[in-house]
Design a protein around this motif. Structure first.
Motif, PDB file in Angstrom:
ATOM      1  N   ASN A  74      -0.397   8.310  -1.339  1.00  0.00           N
ATOM      2  CA  ASN A  74      -0.617   6.882  -1.566  1.00  0.00           C
ATOM      3  C   ASN A  74       0.685   6.100  -1.526  1.00  0.00           C
ATOM      4  O   ASN A  74       0.738   4.996  -0.985  1.00  0.00           O
ATOM      5  CB  ASN A  74      -1.317   6.651  -2.909  1.00  0.00           C
ATOM      6  CG  ASN A  74      -2.752   7.136  -2.896  1.00  0.00           C
ATOM      7  OD1 ASN A  74      -3.351   7.301  -1.842  1.00  0.00           O
ATOM      8  ND2 ASN A  74      -3.293   7.383  -4.076  1.00  0.00           N
ATOM      9  N   ILE A  75       1.748   6.670  -2.096  1.00  0.00           N
ATOM     10  CA  ILE A  75       3.048   5.998  -2.062  1.00  0.00           C
ATOM     11  C   ILE A  75       3.526   5.866  -0.621  1.00  0.00           C
ATOM     12  O   ILE A  75       4.047   4.826  -0.219  1.00  0.00           O
ATOM     13  CB  ILE A  75       4.071   6.778  -2.914  1.00  0.00           C
ATOM     14  CG1 ILE A  75       3.722   6.642  -4.388  1.00  0.00           C
ATOM     15  CG2 ILE A  75       5.491   6.283  -2.667  1.00  0.00           C
ATOM     16  CD1 ILE A  75       4.544   7.543  -5.299  1.00  0.00           C
ATOM     17  N   GLY A  76       3.327   6.906   0.174  1.00  0.00           N
ATOM     18  CA  GLY A  76       3.725   6.848   1.582  1.00  0.00           C
ATOM     19  C   GLY A  76       2.946   5.798   2.356  1.00  0.00           C
ATOM     20  O   GLY A  76       3.514   5.060   3.160  1.00  0.00           O
ATOM     21  N   LYS A  77       1.638   5.700   2.090  1.00  0.00           N
ATOM     22  CA  LYS A  77       0.817   4.690   2.767  1.00  0.00           C
ATOM     23  C   LYS A  77       1.234   3.282   2.359  1.00  0.00           C
ATOM     24  O   LYS A  77       1.320   2.380   3.186  1.00  0.00           O
ATOM     25  CB  LYS A  77      -0.660   4.904   2.449  1.00  0.00           C
ATOM     26  CG  LYS A  77      -1.266   6.091   3.154  1.00  0.00           C
ATOM     27  CD  LYS A  77      -2.727   6.246   2.789  1.00  0.00           C
ATOM     28  CE  LYS A  77      -3.326   7.484   3.422  1.00  0.00           C
ATOM     29  NZ  LYS A  77      -4.727   7.671   3.029  1.00  0.00           N
ATOM     30  N   ASP A  78       1.493   3.090   1.065  1.00  0.00           N
ATOM     31  CA  ASP A  78       1.917   1.777   0.585  1.00  0.00           C
ATOM     32  C   ASP A  78       3.263   1.374   1.177  1.00  0.00           C
ATOM     33  O   ASP A  78       3.462   0.224   1.583  1.00  0.00           O
ATOM     34  CB  ASP A  78       2.005   1.762  -0.941  1.00  0.00           C
ATOM     35  CG  ASP A  78       0.645   1.866  -1.606  1.00  0.00           C
ATOM     36  OD1 ASP A  78      -0.375   1.603  -0.919  1.00  0.00           O
ATOM     37  OD2 ASP A  78       0.602   2.208  -2.798  1.00  0.00           O
ATOM     38  N   LEU A  79       4.179   2.313   1.229  1.00  0.00           N
ATOM     39  CA  LEU A  79       5.490   2.032   1.791  1.00  0.00           C
ATOM     40  C   LEU A  79       5.389   1.720   3.286  1.00  0.00           C
ATOM     41  O   LEU A  79       6.017   0.781   3.775  1.00  0.00           O
ATOM     42  CB  LEU A  79       6.432   3.212   1.565  1.00  0.00           C
ATOM     43  CG  LEU A  79       7.864   3.037   2.038  1.00  0.00           C
ATOM     44  CD1 LEU A  79       8.531   1.907   1.265  1.00  0.00           C
ATOM     45  CD2 LEU A  79       8.644   4.326   1.845  1.00  0.00           C
ATOM     46  N   GLY A  80       4.567   2.471   4.004  1.00  0.00           N
ATOM     47  CA  GLY A  80       4.365   2.207   5.428  1.00  0.00           C
ATOM     48  C   GLY A  80       3.728   0.852   5.670  1.00  0.00           C
ATOM     49  O   GLY A  80       4.105   0.125   6.586  1.00  0.00           O
ATOM     50  N   GLY A  81       2.753   0.476   4.831  1.00  0.00           N
ATOM     51  CA  GLY A  81       2.125  -0.843   4.957  1.00  0.00           C
ATOM     52  C   GLY A  81       3.103  -1.966   4.676  1.00  0.00           C
ATOM     53  O   GLY A  81       3.072  -3.011   5.330  1.00  0.00           O
ATOM     54  N   ALA A  82       3.992  -1.746   3.700  1.00  0.00           N
ATOM     55  CA  ALA A  82       4.994  -2.765   3.385  1.00  0.00           C
ATOM     56  C   ALA A  82       5.975  -2.943   4.532  1.00  0.00           C
ATOM     57  O   ALA A  82       6.338  -4.074   4.881  1.00  0.00           O
ATOM     58  CB  ALA A  82       5.735  -2.384   2.110  1.00  0.00           C
ATOM     59  N   VAL A  83       6.389  -1.843   5.131  1.00  0.00           N
ATOM     60  CA  VAL A  83       7.313  -1.929   6.268  1.00  0.00           C
ATOM     61  C   VAL A  83       6.637  -2.619   7.451  1.00  0.00           C
ATOM     62  O   VAL A  83       7.233  -3.465   8.117  1.00  0.00           O
ATOM     63  CB  VAL A  83       7.827  -0.522   6.656  1.00  0.00           C
ATOM     64  CG1 VAL A  83       8.582  -0.548   7.975  1.00  0.00           C
ATOM     65  CG2 VAL A  83       8.699   0.040   5.554  1.00  0.00           C
ATOM     66  N   LYS A  84       5.368  -2.301   7.696  1.00  0.00           N
ATOM     67  CA  LYS A  84       4.636  -2.924   8.796  1.00  0.00           C
ATOM     68  C   LYS A  84       4.471  -4.421   8.556  1.00  0.00           C
ATOM     69  O   LYS A  84       4.656  -5.234   9.462  1.00  0.00           O
ATOM     70  CB  LYS A  84       3.263  -2.272   8.959  1.00  0.00           C
ATOM     71  CG  LYS A  84       2.490  -2.811  10.129  1.00  0.00           C
ATOM     72  CD  LYS A  84       1.163  -2.120  10.293  1.00  0.00           C
ATOM     73  CE  LYS A  84       0.421  -2.709  11.471  1.00  0.00           C
ATOM     74  NZ  LYS A  84      -0.932  -2.193  11.585  1.00  0.00           N
ATOM     75  N   GLY A  85       4.145  -4.796   7.321  1.00  0.00           N
ATOM     76  CA  GLY A  85       4.024  -6.209   6.985  1.00  0.00           C
ATOM     77  C   GLY A  85       5.342  -6.942   7.140  1.00  0.00           C
ATOM     78  O   GLY A  85       5.393  -8.085   7.605  1.00  0.00           O
ATOM     79  N   PHE A  86       6.443  -6.293   6.769  1.00  0.00           N
ATOM     80  CA  PHE A  86       7.765  -6.899   6.934  1.00  0.00           C
ATOM     81  C   PHE A  86       8.081  -7.113   8.403  1.00  0.00           C
ATOM     82  O   PHE A  86       8.562  -8.174   8.798  1.00  0.00           O
ATOM     83  CB  PHE A  86       8.817  -6.007   6.283  1.00  0.00           C
ATOM     84  CG  PHE A  86      10.215  -6.521   6.420  1.00  0.00           C
ATOM     85  CD1 PHE A  86      10.644  -7.581   5.646  1.00  0.00           C
ATOM     86  CD2 PHE A  86      11.090  -5.953   7.313  1.00  0.00           C
ATOM     87  CE1 PHE A  86      11.933  -8.063   5.763  1.00  0.00           C
ATOM     88  CE2 PHE A  86      12.371  -6.418   7.444  1.00  0.00           C
ATOM     89  CZ  PHE A  86      12.803  -7.478   6.673  1.00  0.00           C
ATOM     90  N   LYS A  87       7.783  -6.117   9.236  1.00  0.00           N
ATOM     91  CA  LYS A  87       8.047  -6.238  10.677  1.00  0.00           C
ATOM     92  C   LYS A  87       7.203  -7.349  11.290  1.00  0.00           C
ATOM     93  O   LYS A  87       7.678  -8.114  12.124  1.00  0.00           O
ATOM     94  CB  LYS A  87       7.771  -4.914  11.391  1.00  0.00           C
ATOM     95  CG  LYS A  87       8.825  -3.868  11.165  1.00  0.00           C
ATOM     96  CD  LYS A  87       8.501  -2.604  11.949  1.00  0.00           C
ATOM     97  CE  LYS A  87       9.536  -1.538  11.741  1.00  0.00           C
ATOM     98  NZ  LYS A  87       9.228  -0.308  12.493  1.00  0.00           N
ATOM     99  N   ASP A  88       5.927  -7.442  10.888  1.00  0.00           N
ATOM    100  CA  ASP A  88       5.060  -8.505  11.398  1.00  0.00           C
ATOM    101  C   ASP A  88       5.579  -9.877  10.978  1.00  0.00           C
ATOM    102  O   ASP A  88       5.543 -10.830  11.746  1.00  0.00           O
ATOM    103  CB  ASP A  88       3.622  -8.315  10.911  1.00  0.00           C
ATOM    104  CG  ASP A  88       2.946  -7.109  11.545  1.00  0.00           C
ATOM    105  OD1 ASP A  88       3.456  -6.610  12.575  1.00  0.00           O
ATOM    106  OD2 ASP A  88       1.918  -6.661  10.999  1.00  0.00           O
ATOM    107  N   GLY A  89       6.067  -9.975   9.754  1.00  0.00           N
ATOM    108  CA  GLY A  89       6.621 -11.235   9.266  1.00  0.00           C
ATOM    109  C   GLY A  89       7.861 -11.638  10.041  1.00  0.00           C
ATOM    110  O   GLY A  89       8.063 -12.817  10.347  1.00  0.00           O
ATOM    111  N   ILE A  90       8.687 -10.669  10.385  1.00  0.00           N
ATOM    112  CA  ILE A  90       9.884 -10.952  11.169  1.00  0.00           C
ATOM    113  C   ILE A  90       9.492 -11.417  12.568  1.00  0.00           C
ATOM    114  O   ILE A  90      10.063 -12.372  13.098  1.00  0.00           O
ATOM    115  CB  ILE A  90      10.795  -9.710  11.256  1.00  0.00           C
ATOM    116  CG1 ILE A  90      11.350  -9.362   9.886  1.00  0.00           C
ATOM    117  CG2 ILE A  90      11.921  -9.907  12.251  1.00  0.00           C
ATOM    118  CD1 ILE A  90      12.287 -10.392   9.312  1.00  0.00           C
ATOM    119  N   LYS A  91       8.496 -10.772  13.167  1.00  0.00           N
ATOM    120  CA  LYS A  91       8.049 -11.173  14.502  1.00  0.00           C
ATOM    121  C   LYS A  91       7.487 -12.583  14.494  1.00  0.00           C
ATOM    122  O   LYS A  91       7.730 -13.362  15.403  1.00  0.00           O
ATOM    123  CB  LYS A  91       6.996 -10.198  15.027  1.00  0.00           C
ATOM    124  CG  LYS A  91       7.557  -8.867  15.453  1.00  0.00           C
ATOM    125  CD  LYS A  91       6.462  -7.953  15.956  1.00  0.00           C
ATOM    126  CE  LYS A  91       7.001  -6.587  16.299  1.00  0.00           C
ATOM    127  NZ  LYS A  91       5.945  -5.663  16.715  1.00  0.00           N
TER     128      LYS A  91
END
Length: 79
Positions: free
Chosen positions: A27-44
């Motif tokens: 669960n921690i890995g999924k949450d961390l991956g989702g946060a990184v993906k959301g950050f990348k989408d926000g940057i784009k």
């Protein structure tokens, strides 16, 4: 002296698995991956909006409407 070998990291990983369990680590890995993906989408999204031409703001007409919910106030600076 300051470097850890692979055996040190395996022991640390084993302790983490024993303390937290595999489900929590997943669960921690999924949450961390989702946060990184959301950050990348926000940057784009942030960089793509600068490429688009800016839309001028709409002009507000100077008509006075007698709306009972509107409060007319004069802002003053404190000196």
């Amino acid at each position: 002296m300051g470097s850890f070998s692979i055996w040190h990291w395996l022991i640390v990983l084993l302790i983490f698995v024993l303390v937290f369990g595999t489900k929590k680590l997943t669960n921690i890995g999924k949450d961390l991956g989702g946060a990184v993906k959301g950050f990348k989408d926000g940057i784009k999204e942030g960089t793509s909006s600068t490429d688009a031409p800016a839309v001028p703001p709409q002009q507000v007409t100077a008509t006075k409407v007698n709306d009972p919910n509107t409060v007319d106030v004069d802002a003053k600076t404190k000196s």
